[in-house]
Design a protein around this motif. Structure first.
Motif, mmCIF file in Angstrom:
data_model
loop_
_atom_site.group_PDB
_atom_site.id
_atom_site.type_symbol
_atom_site.label_atom_id
_atom_site.label_comp_id
_atom_site.label_asym_id
_atom_site.label_seq_id
_atom_site.Cartn_x
_atom_site.Cartn_y
_atom_site.Cartn_z
ATOM 1 N N ALA A 31 0.830 -1.201 0.000
ATOM 2 C CA ALA A 31 0.000 0.000 0.000
ATOM 3 C C ALA A 31 0.866 1.253 0.000
ATOM 4 C CB ALA A 31 -0.926 -0.007 1.212
ATOM 5 N N SER A 32 1.917 1.229 0.797
ATOM 6 C CA SER A 32 2.825 2.385 0.851
ATOM 7 C C SER A 32 3.501 2.599 -0.495
ATOM 8 C CB SER A 32 3.862 2.185 1.954
ATOM 9 O OG SER A 32 4.756 3.266 2.009
ATOM 10 N N ASP A 37 -1.300 7.125 2.165
ATOM 11 C CA ASP A 37 -1.049 7.808 3.441
ATOM 12 C C ASP A 37 -1.716 7.073 4.590
ATOM 13 O OD1 ASP A 37 0.158 10.291 2.276
ATOM 14 O OD2 ASP A 37 -1.848 10.506 1.422
ATOM 15 N N LEU A 38 -2.784 6.337 4.265
ATOM 16 C CA LEU A 38 -3.599 5.638 5.260
ATOM 17 C C LEU A 38 -3.916 4.252 4.733
ATOM 18 C CD1 LEU A 38 -5.523 5.466 7.762
ATOM 19 C CD2 LEU A 38 -7.249 6.624 6.338
ATOM 20 N N VAL A 39 -3.658 3.224 5.556
ATOM 21 C CA VAL A 39 -3.929 1.835 5.183
ATOM 22 C C VAL A 39 -4.981 1.295 6.144
ATOM 23 C CG1 VAL A 39 -2.953 -0.439 4.726
ATOM 24 C CG2 VAL A 39 -1.526 1.610 4.461
ATOM 25 N N ALA A 76 4.410 1.245 10.590
ATOM 26 C CA ALA A 76 3.819 2.548 10.298
ATOM 27 C C ALA A 76 4.883 3.630 10.310
ATOM 28 C CB ALA A 76 2.716 2.863 11.313
ATOM 29 N N ALA A 77 5.754 3.600 11.309
ATOM 30 C CA ALA A 77 6.816 4.610 11.416
ATOM 31 C C ALA A 77 7.825 4.459 10.285
ATOM 32 C CB ALA A 77 7.502 4.487 12.772
ATOM 33 N N ASP A 78 8.155 3.215 9.950
ATOM 34 C CA ASP A 78 9.143 2.962 8.895
ATOM 35 C C ASP A 78 8.651 3.470 7.539
ATOM 36 O OD1 ASP A 78 11.488 1.709 7.665
ATOM 37 O OD2 ASP A 78 10.050 0.269 6.857
ATOM 38 N N ARG A 79 7.353 3.263 7.259
ATOM 39 C CA ARG A 79 6.806 3.646 5.960
ATOM 40 C C ARG A 79 6.156 5.033 5.991
ATOM 41 N NH1 ARG A 79 7.606 -0.364 1.985
ATOM 42 N NH2 ARG A 79 7.213 1.521 0.745
ATOM 43 N N GLY A 80 6.030 5.635 7.151
ATOM 44 C CA GLY A 80 5.428 6.957 7.249
ATOM 45 C C GLY A 80 3.958 6.973 6.867
ATOM 46 N N VAL A 81 3.216 5.917 7.288
ATOM 47 C CA VAL A 81 1.795 5.819 6.958
ATOM 48 C C VAL A 81 0.983 5.632 8.238
ATOM 49 C CG1 VAL A 81 2.212 4.828 4.677
ATOM 50 C CG2 VAL A 81 1.893 3.301 6.636
ATOM 51 N N ASP A 249 -7.798 -8.558 -2.020
ATOM 52 C CA ASP A 249 -7.687 -7.441 -2.944
ATOM 53 C C ASP A 249 -7.300 -6.183 -2.162
ATOM 54 O OD1 ASP A 249 -7.709 -6.130 -5.378
ATOM 55 O OD2 ASP A 249 -9.887 -6.105 -5.594
ATOM 56 N N MET A 250 -6.843 -5.199 -2.900
ATOM 57 C CA MET A 250 -6.532 -3.888 -2.333
ATOM 58 C C MET A 250 -6.938 -2.829 -3.346
ATOM 59 S SD MET A 250 -2.785 -2.190 -1.480
ATOM 60 C CE MET A 250 -2.318 -3.485 -0.355
ATOM 61 N N VAL A 251 -7.576 -1.778 -2.867
ATOM 62 C CA VAL A 251 -7.907 -0.651 -3.738
ATOM 63 C C VAL A 251 -7.323 0.615 -3.135
ATOM 64 C CG1 VAL A 251 -9.956 -1.633 -4.806
ATOM 65 C CG2 VAL A 251 -10.166 -0.452 -2.612
ATOM 66 N N VAL A 252 -6.872 1.509 -3.999
ATOM 67 C CA VAL A 252 -6.216 2.742 -3.567
ATOM 68 C C VAL A 252 -6.818 3.912 -4.324
ATOM 69 C CG1 VAL A 252 -4.021 3.969 -3.314
ATOM 70 C CG2 VAL A 252 -4.076 1.455 -3.153
#
Length: 563
Positions: A31-32, A37-39, A76-81, A249-252
């Motif tokens: 996702a990142s 920005d938000l998962v 979250a901290a590692d990817r900034g999300v 699945d994933m949608v963005v």
């Protein structure tokens, strides 16, 4: 940060909590990499709802400060999300909550919520949430959290909306197809927020438990599939992006928070009239005790409306009432008026004409031994009101003055000061009008006041009202809704009747909580339906969860606070 990129993620999870966590960490990376920005993850990420004992429930749950949260926080901290997920979370033995988490882009837990309304077997395993729902301010907007069943009733998302949420995150573990097409999008539209839903995919439980669980609950094993269809919904109830059904699945997508309207429905609420929403359940149930016996009835709604062509719509409506075989007939909002009639120079004449119409409808009701509801203007203290009148063969007319006046009518209509119910031979009915349909408080209050049937002369002004609001008002309250819509409504949709069958049909229909819908054949046409009002008195879903008795009124105090 007006623009936010959001990933809604659905995946198959089983009894191996380590494997589930590893899968989530991989999905955060994906996702990142897609710019999120938000998962947002689904409900029960750590372990599905299939247990041998309460000790099994407790041992399978995570700790709020344990390694699951720590690992996801580090990611979250590692990817900034920002990451939102749901997991069963242990308290002192044997207490376990169904808990949502929101982690900041620095890895901290900045918001949690406990699921307040538990569905089915969840009531056996988990403790319902007892704390007020909160909203947290972040660099990507104000965010609120809820879970699954909380979206099948209006109060929890409404509290989040009233408390200023820009985005509501809804974690689900549902095999109901109606979640994606109705219950999720309506919460976005009525609260004018973005809603992000993440729903489970794959089997609802670990594959090793499917046959056993299916036997225990009497379902076909093939129906125990997470519905998927995770999505991001805009403030008009339109899905911006939606994942596939049933499979991982994933949608963005990116949303623009600057398009939120801060002075919309929420500023037009009437919290001073909503006191019944926070009354104890036992007081509500006491109010139901004096209802008349529920009996079958035939209800009819028509779109007959005055037009600029000058047709005598009153005579046509009277003829329709005389010829229609129904116990209750409903005419549209302000049906005898053209828009040009509702102006300062012509209102007196329109109101005088409406008074004559009431007498004529009363004569028909006496002749036929039926009841008629019509939308008409009338004079009230302080001016004029957009009103509905109920006439019958015996009693004096009963009036309801619209509580939620549409801004387009504010120059002539004075808001009403109370909601109205009335007892008829087949059950109790509640009255509302047009714009009231957009406010979930209206039908909810009438239901708590004992209404079996909610009658709504209306004008469809926005696409989501006919598509989402009307069926949801029936569904979230388990009542029949009769909506008679003006033929000249800005949104060209017919009158409709929404009612529930005698038998709960899930999972056969694939829908957890949807009424049967009967629409008029055309915009000015009629719809006639036989209803069983007794079905409105059964508020249960899955034989265990009540749409009314399982509410937590003490958590809804925000709904009665001044705007």
């Amino acid at each position: 940060m007006p623009q936010v990129t959001i990933a809604a993620v659905q995946f198959s999870s089983g009894n191996d909590t380590d494997r589930n966590l590893a899968r989530m960490l991989e999905l955060v990376d994906r996702a990142s990499d897609s710019g999120a920005d938000l998962v947002v993850f689904q409900e029960f990420c750590n372990h599905p709802v299939a247990y041998d004992s309460q000790d099994h429930v407790w041992q399978s749950a995570i700790s709020e400060d344990g390694w699951w949260v720590q690992r996801l926080g580090a990611k979250a901290a590692d990817r900034g999300v920002f990451i939102s997920f749901n997991a069963t979370t242990r308290g002192p033995w044997p207490s376990v909550h169904d808990q949502n988490y929101l982690l900041s882009d620095s890895g901290e837990v900045i918001l949690t919520s406990h699921k307040q309304i538990l569905m089915g077997d969840e009531k056996t395993h988990f403790s319902p949430g007892r704390k007020l729902e909160g909203v947290v301010e972040t660099r990507i907007g104000r965010i609120g959290l809820m879970s699954c069943m909380e979206g099948l009733i209006p109060e929890t998302p409404r509290v989040l909306g009233v408390r200023g949420a820009d985005i509501i995150l809804n974690s689900l573990s549902s095999n109901g197809l109606d979640e994606a097409h109705t219950h999720i999008p309506v919460r976005a539209a009525e609260n004018e927020v973005f809603v992000v839903s993440a729903n489970r995919s794959g089997p609802l439980v670990d594959p090793v438990d499917v046959e056993r669980v299916a036997r225990e609950i009497g379902f076909d094993p093939d129906t125990l599939l997470g519905g998927g269809e995770s999505q991001v919904v805009d403030r008009d109830g339109e899905s911006l992006v939606r994942a596939k059904a049933h499979v991982d699945d994933m949608v963005v997508t990116t949303v623009d928070l600057s398009v939120l309207r801060p002075d919309g429905y929420l500023s037009q609420r009437r919290p001073e009239l909503y006191g019944v929403l926070v009354e104890p359940t036992e007081l509500v149930e006491k109010r139901w005790q004096d209802r008349p016996q529920a009996r079958p009835a035939v209800v009819a709604a028509t779109g007959l409306t005055a037009t600029a062509a000058g047709e005598d719509v009153v005579e046509v409506a009277l003829a329709w009432c005389r010829s229609t075989e129904a116990d209750l007939m409903v005419l549209p909002e302000l049906f005898s008026c053209r828009p040009a009639d509702l102006r300062p120079g012509t209102l007196n004449e329109a109101v005088a004409s409406a008074a004559r119409v009431v007498d004529q409808l009363q004569d028909v009701a006496r002749e036929r031994g039926c009841h008629v509801v019509a939308g008409l203007p009338r004079r009230v203290t302080g001016g004029f009101a957009n009103s509905a009148v109920l006439v019958g063969p015996d009693a004096e007319p009963i009036w309801y003055d619209q509580v939620h006046v549409h801004p387009d009518d504010a120059d002539w209509a004075v808001p009403g000061a109370e909601f109205v119910v009335a007892d008829l031979p087949f059950g109790r009915v509640g009255l509302m009008l047009g714009q009231d349909m957009a406010f979930p408080e209206s039908a909810r209050l009438l239901t708590l006041m004992g209404a079996d049937v909610v009658i709504c002369p209306t004008t469809w002004r926005r696409p989501w009202e006919a598509r989402l609001a009307a069926p949801e008002r029936a569904a979230e309250n388990h009542v029949t809704v009769v909506a008679a819509a003006r033929a000249d409504s800005p949104v060209a949709k017919p009158s409709t009747v929404l009612t529930f069958p005698a038998q709960y049909r899930f999972p056969e229909t694939g829908e957890v909580n949807m009424p049967d819908r009967y629409d008029g054949e055309d915009l000015g046409g009629a719809v006639v339906v036989r209803i069983e009002t007794s079905t409105s008195r059964d508020k249960l879903l899955m034989q265990m969860t009540s749409l009314v008795a399982d509410r937590q009124p003490d958590l809804y105090t925000a709904l009665t606070e001044p705007v």
